[in-house]
Scaffold this motif. Sequence first.
Motif, PDB file in Angstrom:
ATOM      1  N   LEU A  69       0.825  -1.207   0.000  1.00 45.99           N
ATOM      2  CA  LEU A  69       0.000   0.000   0.000  1.00 45.99           C
ATOM      3  C   LEU A  69       0.864   1.263   0.000  1.00 45.99           C
ATOM      4  CD1 LEU A  69      -2.898  -0.960   2.444  1.00 45.99           C
ATOM      5  CD2 LEU A  69      -3.010  -0.663  -0.031  1.00 45.99           C
ATOM      6  N   HIS A  72       2.282   1.928  -3.487  1.00 45.18           N
ATOM      7  CA  HIS A  72       1.363   2.485  -4.472  1.00 45.18           C
ATOM      8  C   HIS A  72       0.668   3.752  -3.984  1.00 45.18           C
ATOM      9  CE1 HIS A  72       1.786  -1.788  -5.671  1.00 45.18           C
ATOM     10  NE2 HIS A  72       1.860  -1.255  -6.864  1.00 45.18           N
ATOM     11  N   ASN A  73       0.939   4.134  -2.736  1.00 41.09           N
ATOM     12  CA  ASN A  73       0.358   5.357  -2.176  1.00 41.09           C
ATOM     13  C   ASN A  73       1.410   6.105  -1.362  1.00 41.09           C
ATOM     14  OD1 ASN A  73      -2.820   4.877  -2.628  1.00 41.09           O
ATOM     15  ND2 ASN A  73      -1.895   2.960  -2.005  1.00 41.09           N
ATOM     16  N   PRO A  74       2.458   6.588  -1.999  1.00 45.65           N
ATOM     17  CA  PRO A  74       3.520   7.271  -1.247  1.00 45.65           C
ATOM     18  C   PRO A  74       2.966   8.452  -0.474  1.00 45.65           C
ATOM     19  CG  PRO A  74       3.791   7.562  -3.632  1.00 45.65           C
ATOM     20  CD  PRO A  74       2.700   6.564  -3.437  1.00 45.65           C
ATOM     21  N   ARG A  79      -3.146   6.352   9.708  1.00 48.04           N
ATOM     22  CA  ARG A  79      -4.588   6.246   9.880  1.00 48.04           C
ATOM     23  C   ARG A  79      -5.248   5.673   8.625  1.00 48.04           C
ATOM     24  NH1 ARG A  79      -8.112   9.098   7.759  1.00 48.04           N
ATOM     25  NH2 ARG A  79     -10.298   9.031   8.373  1.00 48.04           N
ATOM     26  N   GLN A  80      -4.782   6.117   7.454  1.00 49.11           N
ATOM     27  CA  GLN A  80      -5.336   5.593   6.203  1.00 49.11           C
ATOM     28  C   GLN A  80      -5.089   4.095   6.083  1.00 49.11           C
ATOM     29  OE1 GLN A  80      -3.305   8.532   3.642  1.00 49.11           O
ATOM     30  NE2 GLN A  80      -5.308   9.001   2.780  1.00 49.11           N
ATOM     31  N   THR A  84      -7.903   1.098   5.768  1.00 49.05           N
ATOM     32  CA  THR A  84      -7.874   0.217   4.607  1.00 49.05           C
ATOM     33  C   THR A  84      -7.685  -1.243   4.987  1.00 49.05           C
ATOM     34  OG1 THR A  84      -6.882   2.019   3.332  1.00 49.05           O
ATOM     35  CG2 THR A  84      -6.743  -0.200   2.392  1.00 49.05           C
ATOM     36  N   GLY A 167     -19.339  -1.041   1.436  1.00 51.42           N
ATOM     37  CA  GLY A 167     -18.237  -0.106   1.201  1.00 51.42           C
ATOM     38  C   GLY A 167     -18.345   0.638  -0.115  1.00 51.42           C
TER      39      GLY A 167
ATOM     40  N   ARG B   5     -15.593   2.742   3.612  1.00 57.00           N
ATOM     41  CA  ARG B   5     -15.743   3.893   2.748  1.00 57.00           C
ATOM     42  C   ARG B   5     -17.142   4.443   2.805  1.00 57.00           C
ATOM     43  NH1 ARG B   5     -12.044   3.353   1.665  1.00 57.00           N
ATOM     44  NH2 ARG B   5     -11.699   4.927   3.185  1.00 57.00           N
ATOM     45  N   LYS B   8     -16.920   8.310  -1.174  1.00 57.23           N
ATOM     46  CA  LYS B   8     -15.890   7.801  -2.061  1.00 57.23           C
ATOM     47  C   LYS B   8     -15.044   8.899  -2.687  1.00 57.23           C
ATOM     48  CE  LYS B   8     -18.894   5.447  -3.902  1.00 57.23           C
ATOM     49  NZ  LYS B   8     -19.505   4.495  -4.838  1.00 57.23           N
ATOM     50  N   PRO B  21      -2.102  12.374  -1.938  1.00 60.51           N
ATOM     51  CA  PRO B  21      -2.821  11.192  -2.400  1.00 60.51           C
ATOM     52  C   PRO B  21      -4.331  11.251  -2.361  1.00 60.51           C
ATOM     53  CG  PRO B  21      -1.015  10.580  -0.967  1.00 60.51           C
ATOM     54  CD  PRO B  21      -1.032  12.070  -1.022  1.00 60.51           C
ATOM     55  N   ALA B  22      -4.923  12.197  -1.638  1.00 66.33           N
ATOM     56  CA  ALA B  22      -6.367  12.252  -1.372  1.00 66.33           C
ATOM     57  C   ALA B  22      -6.598  11.813   0.058  1.00 66.33           C
ATOM     58  CB  ALA B  22      -7.173  11.380  -2.328  1.00 66.33           C
ATOM     59  N   PRO B  23      -7.537  12.464   0.728  1.00 63.57           N
ATOM     60  CA  PRO B  23      -7.696  12.292   2.168  1.00 63.57           C
ATOM     61  C   PRO B  23      -8.038  10.866   2.591  1.00 63.57           C
ATOM     62  CG  PRO B  23      -9.470  13.629   1.204  1.00 63.57           C
ATOM     63  CD  PRO B  23      -8.467  13.425   0.158  1.00 63.57           C
ATOM     64  N   GLU B  24      -8.861  10.175   1.829  1.00 66.25           N
ATOM     65  CA  GLU B  24      -9.339   8.877   2.290  1.00 66.25           C
ATOM     66  C   GLU B  24      -8.986   7.721   1.366  1.00 66.25           C
ATOM     67  OE1 GLU B  24     -10.904   8.012   5.102  1.00 66.25           O
ATOM     68  OE2 GLU B  24     -10.574  10.039   5.835  1.00 66.25           O
ATOM     69  N   SER B  25      -9.137   7.948   0.108  1.00 67.62           N
ATOM     70  CA  SER B  25      -9.035   6.832  -0.829  1.00 67.62           C
ATOM     71  C   SER B  25      -7.596   6.359  -1.006  1.00 67.62           C
ATOM     72  CB  SER B  25      -9.606   7.246  -2.190  1.00 67.62           C
ATOM     73  OG  SER B  25      -8.941   8.392  -2.651  1.00 67.62           O
ATOM     74  N   VAL B  26      -7.397   5.089  -0.713  1.00 66.61           N
ATOM     75  CA  VAL B  26      -6.091   4.473  -0.875  1.00 66.61           C
ATOM     76  C   VAL B  26      -6.178   3.462  -2.004  1.00 66.61           C
ATOM     77  CG1 VAL B  26      -4.331   3.052   0.221  1.00 66.61           C
ATOM     78  CG2 VAL B  26      -5.530   4.796   1.544  1.00 66.61           C
ATOM     79  N   ASP B  27      -5.193   3.498  -2.883  1.00 66.85           N
ATOM     80  CA  ASP B  27      -5.182   2.582  -4.018  1.00 66.85           C
ATOM     81  C   ASP B  27      -4.802   1.183  -3.560  1.00 66.85           C
ATOM     82  OD1 ASP B  27      -4.942   1.277  -6.389  1.00 66.85           O
ATOM     83  OD2 ASP B  27      -3.032   2.199  -6.936  1.00 66.85           O
TER      84      ASP B  27
END
Lengths: 168, 168
Positions: A69, A72-74, A79-80, A84, A167, B5, B8, B21-27
């Motif tokens: 993770l 792919h999400n530097p 918390r994220q 996830t 979700g 989620r 979204k 990366p965006a506050p919530e969405s993780v790839d």
Amino acid sequence: MPSPRTSKKTAVATLDTPATPAPESVDTGFLRTLVGYNARRASLAVIEVFMERMAVYRLKVVDFSVLSLVAHNPGVTSRQLCVTLGVLPPNLVGLVAALERRGLIERRPHPSDGRAMGLHLTPAGVELTAQAEQTAAQLEVDATAGLTATERKTLIRLLQKVYARDGA
Amino acid sequence: MPSPRTSKKTAVATLDTPATPAPESVDTGFLRTLVGYNARRASLAVIEVFMERMAVYRLKVVDFSVLSLVAHNPGVTSRQLCVTLGVLPPNLVGLVAALERRGLIERRPHPSDGRAMGLHLTPAGVELTAQAEQTAAQLEVDATAGLTATERKTLIRLLQKVYARDGA
DNA sequence: TATTGTTATACTCTATAACTATA
DNA sequence: TATAGTTATAGAGTATAACAATA
């Protein structure tokens, strides 16, 4: 797990136990009709092999998930990752700390939130993660050897429909 | 777990954090390609609901499994349950003892093996198991609401092909 | 006031060693 | 000698409460 059945009947069968209800076979009829039971058995079977192969990199399954993770999400925050992966914050602390001590990830101050730390892979982390992901990809082929490519895609699609109900 | 989620991307996108990366969405791109990851997520989602509904009968998931197996295999031994459920013998002892104290199962001397004890349901156990199995059957419909009946059968068939490779 | 990350801690689940009684 | 069941115990995983720093 204690590798459930290494010999399925062995060469020299135990003929000395004749009438007993059958030494091994138990009727799992009802349980096998449940999605939850079958999904758990399947996940345990796959993850068991997963654990063995990740042990080469001294990674547990959740370690691999974190590295993948972050790769792919530097800059992703702890918390994220917790949200996830379904891990509680207190339980992620030691995990991240261990990966940091091994020089695989780095915690940098978050650009816009002074409380948070952004996670990044180190060059060593990038390399190890790439290797581990390749191992994981190969595992897919091996662990689902009984399935065709189409069946594998169908399986994943249906599984996602089950858990992504609320979700997504 | 904590409903992964809820939003979204939200209506008003967070334009103030351009590169972040965006506050919530993780790839989760790579993880979602793995059967093990998806099977685990799905099993956790289903089993979570399973636990809630079994709590009505004061049963954990493994308790239900034991009762269901004893119901369909009267006289089954603890060792057989251990093999079937992947539970280690020391961990089954207290579990069976608790069900016995609740008057749901009975341990009778095994007819042909003096070391073993055959497990049987009591009348109360039969009744509770029947109710719990009915609840489980209903759960199947609810938990896999996003699937058609055909898809559900396909899913179970594919899952069994994954974990039954070595065992069967 | 709410949230991120953290410590300390408790609870549950799973695993190992060793013992008994039967086979 | 090997196996079924048991005890005691160790370890991993998962949970809650409370705190400091920042929003």
